[in-house]
Design an enzyme around this catalytic site. Structure first.
Site, PDB file in Angstrom:
ATOM      1  N   PHE A  30       0.902  -1.108   0.129  1.00  0.00           N
ATOM      2  CA  PHE A  30       0.044  -0.182  -0.135  1.00  0.00           C
ATOM      3  C   PHE A  30       0.549   1.405  -0.014  1.00  0.00           C
ATOM      4  O   PHE A  30       2.046   1.187   0.606  1.00  0.00           O
ATOM      5  CB  PHE A  30      -0.815   0.148   1.553  1.00  0.00           C
ATOM      6  N   ASP A  31       1.084   2.230  -0.618  1.00  0.00           N
ATOM      7  CA  ASP A  31       0.836   3.730  -0.774  1.00  0.00           C
ATOM      8  C   ASP A  31      -0.110   4.029   0.443  1.00  0.00           C
ATOM      9  O   ASP A  31      -0.284   3.585   0.994  1.00  0.00           O
ATOM     10  CB  ASP A  31       0.610   3.902  -1.579  1.00  0.00           C
ATOM     11  N   LYS A  32       0.823   5.183   1.226  1.00  0.00           N
ATOM     12  CA  LYS A  32       0.746   5.454   2.200  1.00  0.00           C
ATOM     13  C   LYS A  32      -0.423   6.935   2.269  1.00  0.00           C
ATOM     14  O   LYS A  32      -1.374   6.183   2.860  1.00  0.00           O
ATOM     15  CB  LYS A  32       2.203   6.254   3.502  1.00  0.00           C
TER      16      LYS A  32
END
Length: 657
Positions: free
Chosen positions: A346-348
């Site tokens: 996941f990107d944050k």
């Protein structure tokens, strides 16, 4: 040989006729078959009377099949239609007209019903287009005029009345309302939208704040809106969505490609085996007609009709169901691979978190009271245009119910350190530890320990100095989405073993958010090229990995992943183009549904393939050993085809995470 068999059916058949005509021809075939059988068995009429009825039955049953088979032969190949025509012709040759007519009846009826079932899946996609209104109310020089959608131009202003459909992608310039975006994003709850204050220097459609933009085909709530058109009808989000979902039908899944390779050598092998069986009378004691009858039975039993349609029907149903819920899955490959994923990166920012910094702590030190300290910070931060300053000012107003009184002035930004201003004729500094050290303001041990603790928990800390001494500290944080923890918990429940966050923020920030929401791992301090390397290492470790991001900033890492998933793609052309899977809404909680649907689709594909092959494996030996007739072979053959299609259509009702 049978390459693109299902495409031949869906295109060639429908270019000749619609489903209704095909179904009527199949039924007429059945009527004349029954008529011929009754005359043959229960009347004393001449054989030519029943034969004429069978011949008419042959015409209706073989009409469409013959056209498709002929076109395929002209292209240099054979397909299942050819095998069925050959079997029916062979039955007629050995005077088994009734069984040949039964073969054509069930085969043509099966295809008519198969096309009807497949169209049901396609119609659920096309229903998106039907939501788009045909006309719009154009506002020009103070008057309203109803015009066709195709006549709208960019920068036209349209009026959207209450409870009517929105006719163009654009930005609201007057009015506020709740919009039902379910046709595009799948969101069940209407979304509040309001006008943009300055419509003179607009950013691109992708970059305008989502609370100001509207999409074609969505439904207005209780209030009238003025909308500035930013996209033509052909370029609207819904038009692009329909086009892309339609195109994914041609993108084959791994199972489809495998079955196509199998069919390439399988059909010639069947033809060879049938040809040899025609001469079985040379080896065993039987006449030529008996050998030919057995060969025809084997031809029917071995035809891979069910196999040819087993995967496409499941893929189309899965993609259609996803589209109904506001998810675009680009083809069978993405659908199948997503069902195999056990690791997700996941990107944050904007994916697991809100993507907007929030004030988390206001801690006064020394003699200032908390409310007075908050007022001081508000006065200074409200003079800055920095996004962080605006976020702090907004939250201070909300937390303490205070407003700016314009008692601060002379604000100066100190690059990389913070800001300086004057408040009540005294100097104020807000910023980093190095900013304080540069003006010889000392920090005691207690303050340092408080800051260290906040930093470890993922907060960004700013020190506030007033009258040349420390007045307190404030902290901000990009807080996790409210649904992030529950979504990750659900992903874990359905079999996702590794959930990794890739972020450019400090490792402390990544670790803190990982603890809060239940990630298995966090990798911080990553530049875009570092994220690519992280994906490479995860691929080596886990074999396959999905990457969830915004589809724009993380494009290199997403391109390398097994399956790329873009969130909030409804307003982003780039995300629609580049991602394998696009969640039209900005809701991470849709992710378990998509993965669950992909896994269900993969299960159905496997079931269909086993059913298809199982029927062939049982029927072929039975027909070779003369344990069944052409009639029974046809019933089992066409029955398996209908079973796999109906099994695939179950995906249209999938509703689990």
């Amino acid at each position: 040989m049978v390459v693109q068999q299902e495409e031949v059916h869906t295109r060639s058949f429908h270019s000749i006729s619609n489903n209704t005509t095909e179904l009527f021809f199949a039924l007429f075939c059945g009527v004349f078959l029954l008529n011929g059988f009754l005359m043959e068995q229960f009347t004393t009429l001449t054989s030519w009377t029943s034969l004429s009825s069978y011949i008419i039955s042959y015409f209706f049953g073989g009409y469409f099949i013959s056209i498709v088979a002929t076109k395929k032969i002209i292209q240099g190949g054979f397909d299942i239609d050819f095998l069925m025509i050959a079997a029916a012709a062979g039955a007629a040759y050995i005077d088994k007209w009734a069984e040949g007519a039964l073969l054509l009846f069930l085969f043509s009826l099966g295809h008519a019903l198969e096309h009807y079932a497949m169209d049901k899946a396609k119609k659920s996609i096309k229903a998106l287009g039907e939501l788009t209104p045909k006309t719009a109310l154009l506002k020009k020089e103070g008057t309203l005029k109803e015009v066709a959608i195709k006549d709208l131009r960019i920068n036209d202003v349209i009026v959207v009345k209450p409870h009517s459909k929105i006719a163009a992608d654009g930005v609201i310039i007057h009015g506020s309302s709740s919009i039902n975006q379910a046709p595009i994003t799948g969101e069940s709850i209407p979304v509040d939208k309001t006008f943009i204050e300055d419509s003179t220097n607009l950013a691109s459609f992708d970059q305008i704040e989502k609370k100001h933009i509207v999409f074609t085909g969505t439904i207005n709530g209780d209030h009238s809106l003025d909308v500035l058109v930013l996209k033509l009808s052909k370029d609207s989000t819904v038009s692009r969505l329909i086009k892309m979902v339609s195109e994914v039908e041609t993108q084959k899944s791994p199972t489809q490609r495998l079955t196509k390779k199998f069919e390439k050598w399988y059909v010639p092998l069947v033809i060879l085996m049938v040809a040899l069986l025609c001469f079985a009378f040379l080896i065993i004691e039987e006449d030529f007609d008996t050998s030919l009858y057995r060969a025809i039975s084997v031809l029917v039993a071995a035809s891979p009709c069910a196999l040819a349609i087993s995967t496409p029907s499941a893929v189309l149903s899965g993609i259609a169901r996803a589209a109904q819920k506001g998810v675009l899955i680009k083809g069978g490959k993405a659908l199948e691979q997503l069902g195999e994923i056990t690791s997700i990166a996941f990107d944050k920012t904007g994916t697991l978190t809100e993507g907007k910094p929030r004030l988390t702590n206001v801690i006064p030190i020394n003699e200032l009271k908390e409310r007075d300290f908050a007022q001081l910070v508000l006065e200074v931060e409200s003079l800055s245009n920095h996004p962080l300053a605006r976020a702090i000012a907004k939250d201070l107003k909300s937390w303490y119910s205070i407003e700016v009184t314009n008692q601060a002035e002379h604000v100066v930004a100190i690059q990389g350190k913070g800001i300086q201003a004057t408040y009540l004729q005294e100097k104020v500094l807000i910023g980093t530890k190095s900013l304080m050290e540069s003006v010889a303001i000392e920090l005691d041990q207690d303050l340092n320990s408080k800051m260290e603790q906040l930093l470890k928990n993922g907060h960004t800390v700013m020190i506030v100095a007033f009258k040349n001494k420390i007045a307190g500290i404030i902290s901000v944080m990009d807080t996790p989405r409210n649904t992030a923890a529950s979504t990750l918990k659900r992903l874990k429940e359905i079999g996702i073993k590794h959930m990794i966050m890739l972020t450019g923020d400090h490792q402390h920030v990544g670790d803190a958010i990982a603890r809060q929401i239940g990630l298995t791992e966090a990798k911080g301090n990553l530049l875009p090229e570092d994220k690519v390397e992280a994906i490479k290492s995860l691929l080596l470790r886990d074999g396959k990995i999905a990457m969830v991001g915004d589809g724009v900033n993380d494009a290199p890492a997403m391109a390398l992943s097994t399956v790329s998933i873009a969130m909030g793609a409804a307003g982003s052309d780039v995300a629609l183009e580049t991602a394998d899977v696009a969640l039209m809404s900005d809701k991470i909680e849709n992710l378990p549904f998509v993965i669950g649907l992909s896994r269900a689709s993969k299960r159905v594909i496997k079931q269909n393939v086993w059913i298809s092959l199982g029927v062939v494996v049982v029927l072929v030996p039975a027909t070779i050993l003369s344990l069944t007739t052409i009639g029974l072979a046809v019933v089992f053959h066409e029955g398996s085809t209908l079973i796999v299609v109906l099994n695939a259509l179950r995906l249209l009702r999938f509703n689990k995470a």
